[in-house]
Structures are given as C-alpha cells and as structure tokens.
Design a protein around this motif. Structure first.
Motif, PDB file in Angstrom:
ATOM      1  N   ALA A 204       0.826  -1.205   0.000  1.00  0.00           N
ATOM      2  CA  ALA A 204       0.000   0.000   0.000  1.00  0.00           C
ATOM      3  C   ALA A 204       0.860   1.255   0.000  1.00  0.00           C
ATOM      4  CB  ALA A 204      -0.928  -0.003   1.215  1.00  0.00           C
ATOM      5  N   VAL A 205       1.984   1.224   0.712  1.00  0.00           N
ATOM      6  CA  VAL A 205       2.887   2.380   0.723  1.00  0.00           C
ATOM      7  C   VAL A 205       3.423   2.633  -0.687  1.00  0.00           C
ATOM      8  CG1 VAL A 205       5.125   3.215   1.530  1.00  0.00           C
ATOM      9  CG2 VAL A 205       3.521   2.189   3.149  1.00  0.00           C
ATOM     10  N   THR A 206       3.864   1.590  -1.358  1.00  0.00           N
ATOM     11  CA  THR A 206       4.370   1.749  -2.722  1.00  0.00           C
ATOM     12  C   THR A 206       3.297   2.352  -3.622  1.00  0.00           C
ATOM     13  OG1 THR A 206       5.909  -0.101  -2.464  1.00  0.00           O
ATOM     14  CG2 THR A 206       5.296   0.512  -4.712  1.00  0.00           C
ATOM     15  N   HIS A 207       2.066   1.849  -3.494  1.00  0.00           N
ATOM     16  CA  HIS A 207       0.967   2.369  -4.308  1.00  0.00           C
ATOM     17  C   HIS A 207       0.657   3.825  -3.986  1.00  0.00           C
ATOM     18  CE1 HIS A 207      -3.407   3.197  -4.900  1.00  0.00           C
ATOM     19  NE2 HIS A 207      -3.136   2.687  -6.087  1.00  0.00           N
ATOM     20  N   ARG A 208       0.562   4.140  -2.678  1.00  0.00           N
ATOM     21  CA  ARG A 208       0.160   5.494  -2.280  1.00  0.00           C
ATOM     22  C   ARG A 208       1.222   6.519  -2.634  1.00  0.00           C
ATOM     23  NH1 ARG A 208      -1.432   9.757  -1.982  1.00  0.00           N
ATOM     24  NH2 ARG A 208      -2.785  10.770  -0.435  1.00  0.00           N
ATOM     25  N   MET A 209       2.474   6.201  -2.457  1.00  0.00           N
ATOM     26  CA  MET A 209       3.530   7.151  -2.795  1.00  0.00           C
ATOM     27  C   MET A 209       3.633   7.353  -4.302  1.00  0.00           C
ATOM     28  SD  MET A 209       4.442   8.293   0.044  1.00  0.00           S
ATOM     29  CE  MET A 209       2.849   7.878   0.792  1.00  0.00           C
ATOM     30  N   GLY A 210       3.358   6.291  -5.058  1.00  0.00           N
ATOM     31  CA  GLY A 210       3.307   6.444  -6.506  1.00  0.00           C
ATOM     32  C   GLY A 210       2.138   7.296  -6.947  1.00  0.00           C
ATOM     33  N   LEU A 211       1.022   7.197  -6.219  1.00  0.00           N
ATOM     34  CA  LEU A 211      -0.159   8.000  -6.538  1.00  0.00           C
ATOM     35  C   LEU A 211       0.128   9.481  -6.364  1.00  0.00           C
ATOM     36  CD1 LEU A 211      -3.155   7.854  -7.325  1.00  0.00           C
ATOM     37  CD2 LEU A 211      -3.708   7.657  -4.890  1.00  0.00           C
ATOM     38  N   ILE A 212       0.929   9.824  -5.357  1.00  0.00           N
ATOM     39  CA  ILE A 212       1.304  11.222  -5.165  1.00  0.00           C
ATOM     40  C   ILE A 212       2.003  11.751  -6.411  1.00  0.00           C
ATOM     41  CG2 ILE A 212       2.847  12.765  -3.895  1.00  0.00           C
ATOM     42  CD1 ILE A 212       2.270  11.142  -1.403  1.00  0.00           C
ATOM     43  N   ALA A 213       2.968  11.009  -6.925  1.00  0.00           N
ATOM     44  CA  ALA A 213       3.709  11.434  -8.103  1.00  0.00           C
ATOM     45  C   ALA A 213       2.781  11.588  -9.310  1.00  0.00           C
ATOM     46  CB  ALA A 213       4.832  10.449  -8.399  1.00  0.00           C
ATOM     47  N   ALA A 241      13.153  10.781  -4.725  1.00  0.00           N
ATOM     48  CA  ALA A 241      14.372  10.143  -4.226  1.00  0.00           C
ATOM     49  C   ALA A 241      14.073   9.275  -3.007  1.00  0.00           C
ATOM     50  CB  ALA A 241      15.406  11.211  -3.881  1.00  0.00           C
ATOM     51  N   ARG A 242      13.189   9.743  -2.140  1.00  0.00           N
ATOM     52  CA  ARG A 242      12.841   8.966  -0.950  1.00  0.00           C
ATOM     53  C   ARG A 242      12.070   7.704  -1.314  1.00  0.00           C
ATOM     54  NH1 ARG A 242      11.149  14.374   2.391  1.00  0.00           N
ATOM     55  NH2 ARG A 242      13.174  14.735   3.361  1.00  0.00           N
ATOM     56  N   VAL A 243      11.168   7.815  -2.288  1.00  0.00           N
ATOM     57  CA  VAL A 243      10.422   6.638  -2.725  1.00  0.00           C
ATOM     58  C   VAL A 243      11.380   5.613  -3.326  1.00  0.00           C
ATOM     59  CG1 VAL A 243       8.691   5.801  -4.351  1.00  0.00           C
ATOM     60  CG2 VAL A 243       8.252   7.883  -3.042  1.00  0.00           C
ATOM     61  N   ALA A 244      12.343   6.085  -4.105  1.00  0.00           N
ATOM     62  CA  ALA A 244      13.320   5.169  -4.693  1.00  0.00           C
ATOM     63  C   ALA A 244      14.158   4.495  -3.606  1.00  0.00           C
ATOM     64  CB  ALA A 244      14.223   5.936  -5.658  1.00  0.00           C
ATOM     65  N   ALA A 245      14.550   5.246  -2.582  1.00  0.00           N
ATOM     66  CA  ALA A 245      15.336   4.670  -1.490  1.00  0.00           C
ATOM     67  C   ALA A 245      14.520   3.650  -0.710  1.00  0.00           C
ATOM     68  CB  ALA A 245      15.826   5.784  -0.565  1.00  0.00           C
ATOM     69  N   PHE A 246      13.242   3.951  -0.493  1.00  0.00           N
ATOM     70  CA  PHE A 246      12.359   2.994   0.168  1.00  0.00           C
ATOM     71  C   PHE A 246      12.265   1.713  -0.660  1.00  0.00           C
ATOM     72  CE2 PHE A 246       7.947   1.339   0.088  1.00  0.00           C
ATOM     73  CZ  PHE A 246       7.934   0.733   1.331  1.00  0.00           C
ATOM     74  N   GLY A 247      12.151   1.866  -1.962  1.00  0.00           N
ATOM     75  CA  GLY A 247      12.097   0.696  -2.838  1.00  0.00           C
ATOM     76  C   GLY A 247      13.332  -0.177  -2.689  1.00  0.00           C
ATOM     77  N   GLY A 248      14.471   0.454  -2.462  1.00  0.00           N
ATOM     78  CA  GLY A 248      15.693  -0.301  -2.275  1.00  0.00           C
ATOM     79  C   GLY A 248      15.747  -1.066  -0.963  1.00  0.00           C
ATOM     80  N   ARG A 249      14.945  -0.641   0.009  1.00  0.00           N
ATOM     81  CA  ARG A 249      14.913  -1.315   1.312  1.00  0.00           C
ATOM     82  C   ARG A 249      13.786  -2.333   1.410  1.00  0.00           C
ATOM     83  NH1 ARG A 249      15.481   4.215   2.843  1.00  0.00           N
ATOM     84  NH2 ARG A 249      13.321   4.328   3.598  1.00  0.00           N
ATOM     85  N   ARG A 250      12.899  -2.369   0.451  1.00  0.00           N
ATOM     86  CA  ARG A 250      11.687  -3.175   0.556  1.00  0.00           C
ATOM     87  C   ARG A 250      11.957  -4.660   0.737  1.00  0.00           C
ATOM     88  NH1 ARG A 250       6.013  -2.968  -2.283  1.00  0.00           N
ATOM     89  NH2 ARG A 250       6.193  -5.021  -1.322  1.00  0.00           N
ATOM     90  N   ALA A 251      12.858  -5.196  -0.039  1.00  0.00           N
ATOM     91  CA  ALA A 251      13.104  -6.646   0.027  1.00  0.00           C
ATOM     92  C   ALA A 251      13.573  -7.054   1.416  1.00  0.00           C
ATOM     93  CB  ALA A 251      14.131  -7.054  -1.028  1.00  0.00           C
ATOM     94  N   ALA A 252      14.448  -6.270   2.002  1.00  0.00           N
ATOM     95  CA  ALA A 252      14.939  -6.582   3.342  1.00  0.00           C
ATOM     96  C   ALA A 252      13.820  -6.459   4.368  1.00  0.00           C
ATOM     97  CB  ALA A 252      16.090  -5.644   3.702  1.00  0.00           C
TER      98      ALA A 252
END
Length: 258
Positions: A204-213, A241-252
C-alpha cells in the motif's frame, strides 16, 4: 510565527492559518477556504455526530470568508527530524481505524473535493479518507497521539492508502532508520489498525507514494500553481528520491516481516 491584532499566524496548510482568541475567550483557528470546504465541513459535522474524537469542530466562516474551527491544543512533529513513540504510532493507527469505521456509512451531499474535483460516485472499496494523515498533521500531547488536523485534502480514497500515508512519516519510511526497528513499527501499525499485515501495508505504501507522483504530474500538466511551486522548490524531486530509497529497502523489510 507572526502576531498582530488578528491573532497568531501559523505557517502550513493552505496558505497558513490564524490562531485567534475569540470574544468569549476561546481559541479558534481561521483557515482559507476553497471549493472543497462545504464537503469537508459536512464530513467533520458527520464525524462529530458519530462521536469521533480528535477532530476539529466547525464553527462556520468569519467576515473574511475563512473557515472557523476549534483549536486542538498540542504539538506537531517534523518527520524529517522527529519520530513518535511506539505508543503514539499505535494510537494513531487505532484512531485511523475508528475514523474509517465512523465514515463508512457517510453519504455526502457535497461532492467537490480538493483540488476542485467533483466525484459524484466512489470506486469500489473507497470511503471518504483524510488523504493527508502525515506526522505533521498529528496533534501530540505529552508524547501521546491526541487528534488529526488539516482536513482540506479529504475526499474519496482507499482506507489502506490512508494507513500507508500515516506510516510513511509515522514509522517513518520516508527516511532510513534501522531495518529491524522499521519492520517492528510497520507490524505494530498494521496490528493496531487491524485486518492488514505488514506485507500488505508495504504494498500500500508503494501504491500510495506512486499516486502522489501521478497526481503531481497531472497538476503540472494542467498548470496548477501550487503543484508547479512544489516542483520548482525541489519537494517533488526529494519525494521521488525517498520513494526510490524505500524501494531499495523493501526486500529486506519483507524478509523481516515474514
């Protein structure tokens, strides 16, 4: 802050707000209005009648055409540098669930929501959400969650998107903190809200932050001055940049939530 005979000017919101002492001695907030104001006032009145705590009360408009609301005393926190306690995060998630439950049967008679969009019907699963329950809009008293302000972006949305927005700055996810702590706070928020698990919340975070963009891009294309100002100030670039950084942490994070 600026202070004169009209009261104390506080930055933020839609051009800032005025905190004023009324003739009867009470403190109230005077805020700029827009085409969305009748819908927001109807929503707040409905929630008050449903007994929801932690929301401003509507007192109409003043001679300058600004809305007049009750003042919720307390502090707000800056997600860039501050973090709510685990107890406050859990309480905010529980409050959000109470709000969503209270609004589930709300059928508005006003349908223009910010930024001036008319929505006569809601999509499947949508309710009227706050849409901006970031940490900067929490009211905190002695470290405890006490309410939510700045309802001018309320409108149709998915409940899980509201929760995603809350944890984006309430965990926070918008900046890096230790992964184990992040996972524990995501799990706490999900459990406190109820009916959702940590992995669903990450989606949901990935979806909502993408919706902002997506919404910002639409604002740029229609030449919306406020959206153009966000772009020119660099806020959009920092968000991306923050959304991209969050994406990099998602798998962990997903591994820790398994």
């Amino acid at each position: 802050m600026e202070e004169n005979e009209r009261g104390e000017h506080l930055p933020g919101g839609s051009g800032g707000v005025w905190r004023m002492r009324e003739a009867d001695g009470t403190t109230r907030v005077h805020r700029p209005t827009g085409a969305w104001t009748p819908a927001v006032h109807e929503l707040l009145d409905y929630l008050a009648s449903a007994g929801l705590d932690g929301i401003p009360e509507v007192y109409g408009t003043d001679a300058a055409g600004r809305e007049v609301l009750s003042y919720l005393p307390g502090d707000t926190l800056d997600p860039e540098t501050e973090q709510p306690s685990a107890a406050a995060l859990a309480a905010a998630a529980r409050w959000l669930r109470r709000f969503h439950d209270a609004v589930a049967d709300f059928e508005p008679t006003h349908h223009v929501w910010r930024p001036g969009e008319q929505r006569l019907a809601r999509e499947r699963g949508e309710i009227i959400c706050h849409n901006d329950p970031g940490l900067y809009n929490w009211v905190v008293v002695d470290g405890e969650f006490a309410g939510m302000i700045d309802w001018d972006r309320a409108g149709p949305g998915l409940p899980l998107d509201d929760l995603a927005f809350l944890v984006w700055s309430g965990v926070p996810l918008l900046r890096e903190i230790p992964l184990a702590e992040t996972a524990a706070r995501i799990k706490l928020a999900a459990e406190s809200y109820g009916g959702v698990d940590g992995k669903q919340l990450l989606d949901a975070v990935t979806h909502r932050m993408g919706l902002i963009a997506t919404r910002w891009q639409a604002g740029i294309e229609r030449g919306d001055p406020g959206t153009l100002a966000l772009r020119d100030s660099g806020i959009m670039a920092r968000h991306e940049a923050r959304v991209a950084a969050f994406g990099g942490r998602r798998a962990a994070l997903e591994a820790l939530l398994s």
